[in-house]
Design a protein around this motif. Structure first.
Motif, PDB file in Angstrom:
ATOM      1  N   ASN A  62       0.852  -1.188   0.000  1.00  0.00           N
ATOM      2  CA  ASN A  62       0.000   0.000   0.000  1.00  0.00           C
ATOM      3  C   ASN A  62       0.889   1.240   0.000  1.00  0.00           C
ATOM      4  O   ASN A  62       1.658   1.460   0.928  1.00  0.00           O
ATOM      5  CB  ASN A  62      -0.908  -0.013   1.231  1.00  0.00           C
ATOM      6  CG  ASN A  62      -1.773   1.239   1.315  1.00  0.00           C
ATOM      7  OD1 ASN A  62      -1.858   1.997   0.360  1.00  0.00           O
ATOM      8  ND2 ASN A  62      -2.401   1.429   2.457  1.00  0.00           N
ATOM      9  N   THR A  63       0.787   2.069  -1.039  1.00  0.00           N
ATOM     10  CA  THR A  63       1.605   3.281  -1.139  1.00  0.00           C
ATOM     11  C   THR A  63       0.696   4.504  -1.237  1.00  0.00           C
ATOM     12  O   THR A  63       0.875   5.363  -2.089  1.00  0.00           O
ATOM     13  CB  THR A  63       2.536   3.218  -2.359  1.00  0.00           C
ATOM     14  OG1 THR A  63       1.729   3.074  -3.533  1.00  0.00           O
ATOM     15  CG2 THR A  63       3.504   2.086  -2.254  1.00  0.00           C
ATOM     16  N   THR A  64      -0.285   4.569  -0.368  1.00  0.00           N
ATOM     17  CA  THR A  64      -1.272   5.649  -0.459  1.00  0.00           C
ATOM     18  C   THR A  64      -0.702   7.002  -0.071  1.00  0.00           C
ATOM     19  O   THR A  64      -1.334   8.024  -0.305  1.00  0.00           O
ATOM     20  CB  THR A  64      -2.468   5.333   0.452  1.00  0.00           C
ATOM     21  OG1 THR A  64      -1.977   5.147   1.796  1.00  0.00           O
ATOM     22  CG2 THR A  64      -3.174   4.081   0.009  1.00  0.00           C
ATOM     23  N   HIS A  65       0.482   7.031   0.561  1.00  0.00           N
ATOM     24  CA  HIS A  65       0.988   8.304   1.072  1.00  0.00           C
ATOM     25  C   HIS A  65       1.744   9.084   0.003  1.00  0.00           C
ATOM     26  O   HIS A  65       1.247  10.048  -0.538  1.00  0.00           O
ATOM     27  CB  HIS A  65       1.869   8.066   2.298  1.00  0.00           C
ATOM     28  CG  HIS A  65       1.055   7.693   3.512  1.00  0.00           C
ATOM     29  ND1 HIS A  65       0.240   8.577   4.152  1.00  0.00           N
ATOM     30  CD2 HIS A  65       0.922   6.509   4.163  1.00  0.00           C
ATOM     31  CE1 HIS A  65      -0.360   7.978   5.185  1.00  0.00           C
ATOM     32  NE2 HIS A  65       0.045   6.717   5.203  1.00  0.00           N
ATOM     33  N   TRP A  66       2.979   8.692  -0.257  1.00  0.00           N
ATOM     34  CA  TRP A  66       3.761   9.538  -1.163  1.00  0.00           C
ATOM     35  C   TRP A  66       4.467   8.754  -2.279  1.00  0.00           C
ATOM     36  O   TRP A  66       5.141   9.325  -3.099  1.00  0.00           O
ATOM     37  CB  TRP A  66       4.805  10.329  -0.367  1.00  0.00           C
ATOM     38  CG  TRP A  66       5.763   9.471   0.422  1.00  0.00           C
ATOM     39  CD1 TRP A  66       6.866   8.835  -0.047  1.00  0.00           C
ATOM     40  CD2 TRP A  66       5.675   9.143   1.799  1.00  0.00           C
ATOM     41  NE1 TRP A  66       7.481   8.127   0.956  1.00  0.00           N
ATOM     42  CE2 TRP A  66       6.785   8.316   2.108  1.00  0.00           C
ATOM     43  CE3 TRP A  66       4.785   9.465   2.811  1.00  0.00           C
ATOM     44  CZ2 TRP A  66       7.005   7.801   3.390  1.00  0.00           C
ATOM     45  CZ3 TRP A  66       5.022   8.966   4.074  1.00  0.00           C
ATOM     46  CH2 TRP A  66       6.104   8.148   4.361  1.00  0.00           C
ATOM     47  N   GLY A  67       4.304   7.456  -2.306  1.00  0.00           N
ATOM     48  CA  GLY A  67       5.014   6.673  -3.320  1.00  0.00           C
ATOM     49  C   GLY A  67       4.452   6.859  -4.712  1.00  0.00           C
ATOM     50  O   GLY A  67       3.241   6.952  -4.914  1.00  0.00           O
TER      51      GLY A  67
END
Length: 841
Positions: free
Chosen positions: A40-45
């Motif tokens: 899960n890369t919902t932040h800044w990826g």
């Protein structure tokens, strides 16, 4: 023909590239897509998000292939939130040689043992990836590793215990870079140097900072001749200083900050390749053999802050011709700054602050790249005129505060276009040179407070349009300043002109400082509160004390929504204009005025109210009875208060200090007041008894109820007050014996006891001998009997002692402190004998 050849060449290049990289195998694409689903890369990826099912996976962000197989995967900084377990598709990418999972959030889980499946790995980076716990033994099976980085995300989040360091790296003969910063290695034996030198003979980079290592650094580390970077900072190594490090001819970076002790070995400065050296924070480092000659040095950064490497600044530092950063602050250095430092033309940052340096400041005119110069907190003298400040066109920060510098300040300083901060406070500067300049628009902070500036207000300040903080307080200008002349300084957030022998006038028009948060104009000859504060939307702190402001405190000042601190003390104010608003200020000081009448209601968040030395001629309830504040400090001393102390004062929850001294208060003392840390009720007409109900522990620290008419006994429960330092119950009508419990206070912090001029009887408690910090004991003018306890002779801090005018008998104790007391301390006791009295025993 030429175009045909060019086409053939392009096809050949593309074919060669395809052979080298290969189109992604379907199995590899499937594994990566499964990995995308798990991570899960919902932040800044952004790398994983860009992976698409129809594209060649060898062209995906962060993916490197060889012959269609994924050999490199860089997912650093993706902010991945997932639990990486042994079933992850990551461990099916068996051709991986490089894996970077740095700066992710793998759920505070342990490193999965399945890393052992990635046997082809050459480069592995798991730093700050969210892993915790023991580094698994399976990592030790990655025998092809050349780079291993498992820096922990926080202090001791990971550990190497079982398996130990020897097992972890024992089968990695190709290891070139090892980073285990913040990994707990505290259980490792002292042979960790031998382990590394035998297991990783080709090591070039070693970072074991903040790992809890201790004991000496063993010379066997010197076998790693290829080392170019060593970081062993923030550990607890014992003596001796590892002087063998001077044998690392390839060493370019050495960081031993907060880790070593012993006699400093300056031989490391002779290393020809060394460019960075940090020995800061090593308080146990002793002066050593700093080399008198340093040739062909490559050193660019030298940080010795808080490491007493030498008594004086060595002259040979001037031979470090490549030096750009020098930090020798807080090193207990004395003497002068060597003139040789003027030869360091590449300097960018210099910090020699917080020493005891004397003499003149050498010229830094040749250091044309200098950006920061910090010489504050020394004893430097002379002027600033030896440096041609115009040449320092890159200077950003100049800190010369707290020295003994004198003369005129070069006005050219404030024309340096890059200058952002100039801190020249606490010196003896008298004025400014007459240079013509274009004031810097980048100067944000200017502190020249606590000097001896005199004459006209410096006009160049009017042109510092980028100025945010200006402090010229505590000077001696002897001039008039029209506040409106600072109108162009629209970015000002703080303006301090207090106590500078300035008469501040508003001038024509109404000045406006829209960003101003702090205004301090104490002792500036003001006749009224500046009207521009009305409706101000940013101001937080206002000090207009020691002026000639008269009349009323206007109601609009309480309506300034951002204002939290107001000081209008030492003026000629007579009243506070009524308002229905509830005041939410943190601090208000209206003391030393001529106030009478009511004060506004203060809210529960108010921290301090000082209204002493006024003319209320009223009761406490009439002045503040309608407030329901949670004051930390309330001071209404010397304000002509009369009547009793109302029980409603308990509703104010005064937590730190209450001062109602020197009024005309009568009646009993409310029991709740004995929960306040600092209580001053002296000089009133209070009567009744002191309640003997102090809790354990109680919070009293200082108590002064002297000069009243209290009777009854001194409470035994004062023995519960472990924080008590000062107790003054003198000049009352207290009776009975001094409680033995008073000398049994658990923490024994008491420094002064005064119960003189009462009607106390009985003996002096022998328990007073336990009060080891006691400095003053006054028991005079009572009816005490018995002898002076011998235990008092052991009170080595006792500097004042008075038992005069009692009924004491026997020999005066002998002791070093008692030899200092005069006859006056003992007179009026017919039964006493011995030194210093003339009566012999």
């Amino acid at each position: 023909m030429a175009s045909s050849s060019w086409l053939v060449l392009c096809v050949a290049v593309l074919y060669a590239s395809a052979l080298a990289h290969g189109q992604c195998h379907e199995s590899q694409r499937s594994l990566l897509l499964l990995l995308k689903h798990d991570f899960n890369t919902t932040h800044w990826g952004n790398k994983i998000k860009s992976w698409g099912p129809t594209q060649d996976c060898c062209g995906w962000a962060g993916v490197t292939c060889t012959n269609g197989y994924v050999t490199g995967l860089d997912l650093s900084g993706e902010g991945i939130e997932a639990v990486l377990n042994d079933s992850s598709p990551l461990f099916e990418l068996r051709y991986l040689t490089t894996l970077n999972l740095k700066n992710n959030l793998f759920g505070a889980t342990t490193i999965p043992p399945s890393f052992a499946k990635l046997g082809n790995l050459v480069h592995l980076n798991l730093s700050a990836a969210g892993f915790v716990g023991q580094i698994p033994i399976e990592i030790s099976t990655l025998t092809r590793l050349e780079t291993l980085d498992i820096t922990a995300p926080y202090f001791f989040g990971l550990k190497v215990d079982n398996p130990n360091l020897s097992t972890l790296v024992g089968n990695m003969p190709n290891l070139v870079k090892l980073r285990l910063s913040y990994v707990d290695l505290s259980t490792q034996s002292s042979d960790w140097c031998q382990v590394l030198s035998s297991s990783a003979p080709h090591l070039q980079l070693l970072d074991l900072s903040n790992t809890g290592l201790s004991g000496p650094i063993h010379p066997s580390l010197g076998k790693l001749k290829s080392l170019s970077t060593i970081d062993l900072s923030s550990n607890s190594f014992s003596e001796p200083f590892p002087s063998f490090l001077s044998n690392f001819r390839n060493l370019t970076y050495l960081n031993l900050a907060d880790s070593v002790s012993g006699k400093f070995s300056g031989s490391v400065l002779q290393l020809p390749a060394l460019r960075y050296l940090d020995l800061s924070g090593n308080y146990g480092l002793g002066p050593g053999d700093f080399p008198s000659t340093i040739r062909n040095s490559s050193l660019e950064t030298l940080i010795l802050r808080s490491a007493p490497f030498s008594k004086n600044i060595p002259d040979s530092i001037g031979q470090l011709r490549m030096l750009s950063k020098l930090d020798i602050s807080e090193c207990h250095l004395v003497g002068e700054i060597p003139k040789s430092l003027s030869q360091l033309t590449r300097l960018v940052s210099v910090d020699m602050s917080s020493n005891s340096l004397t003499g003149l400041i050498p010229t830094f005119s040749q250091a044309r790249s200098l950006r920061e110069l910090d010489l504050r907190y020394n004893q430097l003298q002379g002027s600033l005129l030896s440096t041609d400040w115009k040449q320092l066109s890159h200077l950003e920060v100049l800190q010369l505060s707290s020295n003994s510098l004198s003369g005129s300040i070069p006005t050219a300083l404030f024309g340096i276009p890059t200058l952002q901060q100039a801190l020249l406070s606490e010196n003896h500067f008298t004025g400014f040179t007459k240079d013509s300049i274009t004031p810097s628009s980048q100067l944000h902070v200017l502190y020249i407070n606590e000097n001896e500036l005199r004459g006209e207000f410096p006009s160049f300040i009017f042109g510092l349009r980028g100025l945010r903080e200006l402090d010229l307080s505590n000077n001696n200008f002897g001039a008039t300043l029209h506040l409106n002349s600072l109108q162009r300084l629209k970015d000002l957030t703080s303006l301090y002109l207090s106590h500078s022998n300035l008469v501040v006038e508003m001038g024509p028009g109404t000045p406006s400082f829209p960003l101003l948060k702090s205004l301090r104009l104490a002792s500036c000859g003001l006749k009224s509160i500046p009207i521009f504060l009305k409706n101000h939307s940013a101001i937080e702190d206002v000090d207009l004390s020691e002026n000639q402001i008269t009349g009323q405190v206007p109601s609009w000042i309480w309506d300034i929504g951002t204002l939290t601190s107001l000081d209008l003390s030492h003026n000629h104010l007579e009243s506070v204009e009524t308002t229905n608003a509830v005041i939410w200020f943190d601090y208000v000081d209206l003391s030393f005025n001529r106030l009478h009448g009511y004060l506004p209601a203060f809210a529960k968040t108010s921290m301090g109210l000082r209204v002493s030395n006024n003319q209320f001629n009223s009761t406490i309830s009439s002045v503040v009875g309608h407030s329901n504040a949670g004051f930390a400090v309330l001071n209404i001393s010397r304000s002509n208060l009369y009547g009793s102390i109302p029980e409603s004062i308990c509703n104010m929850s005064i937590s730190f200090s209450l001062d109602l001294s020197d009024n005309f208060l009568t009646g009993d003392i409310p029991e709740c007041l004995l929960n306040i840390r600092h209580l001053n009720l002296k000089g009133n007409n209070l009567s009744g008894i002191l309640p003997d109900t102090l809790p354990s522990p109680c919070s009293l620290e200082t108590v002064d109820i002297s000069g009243n008419s209290l009777h009854g006994s001194i409470p035994k429960s004062l023995g519960n007050c472990g924080e008590l330092e000062v107790l003054d119950l003198s000049y009352n009508k207290l009776e009975n014996a001094i409680p033995y419990e008073l000398g049994l206070v658990s923490t024994q912090r008491i420094k002064a006891i005064n119960v003189s001029h009462n009607e106390l009887t009985g003996p002096i408690p022998t328990s007073f001998g336990n009060l080891t910090l006691l400095e003053s004991l006054d028991l005079a003018d009572n009816k005490l009997s018995g002898s002076i306890p011998e235990q008092l002779a052991s009170l080595t801090f006792l500097s004042y002692f008075n038992v005069s005018n009692n009924q004491l008998v026997g020999r005066i104790p002998k002791g070093s402190q008692f030899r200092k007391f005069t006859q006056a301390s003992f007179e009026g006791n017919k039964g006493l004998c011995g030194y210093p009295l003339k009566k012999k025993c």
